[in-house]
Design a protein around this motif. Structure first.
Motif, short mmCIF file in Angstrom:
data_model
loop_
_atom_site.label_atom_id
_atom_site.label_comp_id
_atom_site.label_asym_id
_atom_site.label_seq_id
_atom_site.Cartn_x
_atom_site.Cartn_y
_atom_site.Cartn_z
N GLY A 23 -7.90 -6.74 0.09
CA GLY A 23 -7.42 -8.00 0.73
C GLY A 23 -8.33 -8.97 1.05
O GLY A 23 -8.21 -10.14 0.90
N PRO A 24 -9.45 -8.75 1.90
CA PRO A 24 -10.28 -9.46 2.23
C PRO A 24 -10.89 -9.96 1.16
O PRO A 24 -11.36 -11.06 1.15
CB PRO A 24 -11.48 -8.57 3.15
N ALA A 244 3.56 6.32 -5.70
CA ALA A 244 2.57 7.26 -6.54
C ALA A 244 1.22 7.75 -5.95
O ALA A 244 0.49 8.53 -6.40
CB ALA A 244 2.20 6.18 -7.81
N LEU A 245 0.52 6.90 -5.04
CA LEU A 245 -0.57 7.25 -4.44
C LEU A 245 -0.29 7.13 -2.99
O LEU A 245 -1.22 6.42 -2.34
CB LEU A 245 -1.44 6.05 -4.76
N PRO A 246 0.27 8.03 -2.26
CA PRO A 246 0.45 8.15 -0.83
C PRO A 246 -0.77 8.25 -0.07
O PRO A 246 -0.84 7.48 1.14
CB PRO A 246 1.51 9.18 -0.66
N THR A 247 -1.64 9.13 -0.55
CA THR A 247 -2.90 9.30 0.33
C THR A 247 -4.07 8.16 0.04
O THR A 247 -4.50 7.81 1.08
CB THR A 247 -3.46 10.67 -0.39
N PHE A 248 -3.98 7.72 -0.90
CA PHE A 248 -4.94 6.40 -1.35
C PHE A 248 -4.44 5.49 -0.54
O PHE A 248 -5.07 4.56 -0.03
CB PHE A 248 -4.81 6.19 -2.73
N LYS A 250 -2.65 5.66 2.29
CA LYS A 250 -2.65 5.85 3.95
C LYS A 250 -4.31 5.67 4.27
O LYS A 250 -4.57 4.96 5.16
CB LYS A 250 -2.45 7.19 4.06
N ILE A 251 -5.31 5.97 3.24
CA ILE A 251 -6.59 5.75 3.64
C ILE A 251 -6.85 4.45 3.48
O ILE A 251 -7.67 3.99 4.42
CB ILE A 251 -7.48 6.45 2.89
N THR A 252 -6.43 3.45 2.67
CA THR A 252 -6.72 2.24 2.36
C THR A 252 -5.91 1.34 2.78
O THR A 252 -6.29 0.13 2.74
CB THR A 252 -7.09 1.79 0.91
N ARG A 257 -4.27 -5.62 -0.44
CA ARG A 257 -3.80 -6.89 -0.34
C ARG A 257 -2.29 -6.82 -0.56
O ARG A 257 -1.78 -5.53 -0.92
CB ARG A 257 -4.60 -7.74 -1.59
N ASN A 258 -1.60 -7.89 -0.35
CA ASN A 258 -0.30 -7.78 -0.11
C ASN A 258 0.22 -8.24 -1.89
O ASN A 258 -0.56 -8.69 -2.69
CB ASN A 258 0.71 -8.72 0.68
N SER A 259 1.77 -8.01 -2.09
CA SER A 259 1.88 -8.37 -3.37
C SER A 259 1.52 -9.63 -4.11
O SER A 259 1.33 -10.12 -5.12
CB SER A 259 3.39 -7.74 -3.59
N ASP A 260 1.87 -10.84 -3.14
CA ASP A 260 1.71 -11.97 -3.41
C ASP A 260 0.34 -12.38 -3.86
O ASP A 260 -0.20 -13.10 -4.75
CB ASP A 260 2.20 -13.06 -2.28
#
Ligand SMILES: NC(=O)c1ccc[n+]([C@@H]2O[C@H](COP(=O)([O-])OP(=O)(O)OC[C@H]3O[C@@H](n4cnc5c(N)ncnc54)[C@H](OP(=O)(O)O)[C@@H]3O)[C@@H](O)[C@H]2O)c1
Length: 316
Positions: A23-24, A244-248, A250-252, A257-260
């Motif tokens: 996002g940044p 599909a990537l719940p652990t990824f 959670k960590i990140t 970034r958001n969908s937009d």
């Protein structure tokens, strides 16, 4: 066919390349962005419009006055989305239902659009998923391969006659930064990833394959006035990533970034006048990027040829 303005920028450090996925990273790049061009009734065919990046893209393109054909698999979501896009300002919205893990469905989409005989300004191959479990479709094809690679290529190739009738046909293939981790393995792809299945790696192989074909075809397509490119959206917090990537995730989570933000470059590539004549590139945040972050992931020329041969065996 490549405009010099989009020559690949000089390689940055690996950390800085990866930070750009966040996002940044998006917000830093976006300081230089200007507003998206009006769609002026351009006909855009968008797959996977019911969630995440595709949903964001459908909404934005609708509000910019596109004529939308949305290829989706869920009739109920489609009905709601059609109304929403019309309310936002789409010139028209048409829905085609298809499960794009099935090549027969991708062929039906092509047949339907060819029968309608309307030119297509932009095809956006966005539908996708990362499968943590291996499965084959009823057609006997490993599902990541068909959804992420064979169906998008089938759509591109089948819709080429309609893209060539646009003033300037464009294809935007949504791939993934995940492909940076993989070197194309033809033996693995050919085996349907049967002997060793690793969801993120298989996903990355299929995305890598789509990016390679886009690069391989761009010159001949450009000669026919159709400009084809890939983009990767960075890391966006979409329902697809959440499931599909719940652990990824959670960590990140704090840097996603958001969908937009993830979808911005899809819309920009579809409409931007600066993209006129640009072809065979990979974009992130409106900038051409390197196809490889590590020389070890660069495939051999013979593998590129083997990929094209495999493709014609699978879809011809
Ligand atoms: N989010 C990220 O960080 C990220 C990063 C790199 C690449 N990408 C790529 O960006 C694209 C969009 O992903 P997303 O994150 O927005 O995921 P998402 O929220 O799961 O949205 C995926 C879209 O694809 C559709 N789809 C999935 N399987 C399909 C099938 N078999 N047939 C037809 N449509 C199907 C989904 O339909 P339903 O609504 O019916 O499920 C949905 O509309 C994908 O190609 C993905 O690989 C995303």
């Amino acid at each position: 066919m490549t405009a010099p303005a989009f020559a690949c920028p000089r390689r940055k450090s690996l950390v800085s390349e990866i930070w750009d996925f966040t996002g940044p990273g998006y917000r830093k790049a976006a300081k230089k962005f200007h507003s998206l061009a009006n769609a002026n009734g351009k006909h855009v065919v968008l797959t996977g419009a019911t969630s995440g990046l595709g949903l964001s893209s459908a909404r934005t393109l609708a509000s910019l006055g596109a004529r939308l054909t949305l290829v989706v698999r869920d009739a109920q979501k489609a009905r709601q989305l059609e109304q929403e896009c019309l309310a936002l300002g789409a010139v028209s919205v048409s829905i085609i239902l298809a499960d794009l893990t099935l090549l027969a469905d991708a062929r039906k989409v092509v047949a339907e659009l060819i029968s309608r005989d309307e030119h297509i300004d932009v095809l956006i191959n966005n539908a996708g998923a990362l499968f943590n479990q291996r499965a084959e479709t009823s057609e006997g094809i490993e599902q990541s391969t068909s959804l992420l690679f064979l169906s998008p290529v089938l759509l591109m190739r089948g819709l080429k006659p309609l893209l060539s009738r646009a003033e300037e046909g464009r294809v935007v293939n949504v791939v993934s930064g995940g492909m940076y981790t993989q070197r194309l393995s033809m033996s693995w792809l050919r085996s349907g990833f049967a002997h060793r299945y690793d969801g993120p790696a298989v996903y990355a192989q299929a995305k890598r394959a789509l990016a390679i074909v886009t690069e391989e075809w761009h010159e001949s397509w450009g000669a026919e006035g159709i400009f084809i490119n890939s983009m990767h959206p960075g890391w966006a917090d979409t329902p697809g990533v959440q499931s599909a990537l719940p652990t990824f995730r959670k960590i990140t989570q704090w840097i996603l970034r958001n969908s937009d933000e993830g979808a911005d470059t899809i819309n920009w590539m579809a409409l931007a006048p600066e993209m006129s004549g640009v072809s065979g590139k990979l974009f992130l945040d409106r900038q051409a990027r390197t196809y490889y972050l590590n020389a070890k992931t660069r495939e051999r020329p013979t593998d590129r040829q083997a990929l094209l041969k495999y493709l014609s065996e699978m879809i011809d």
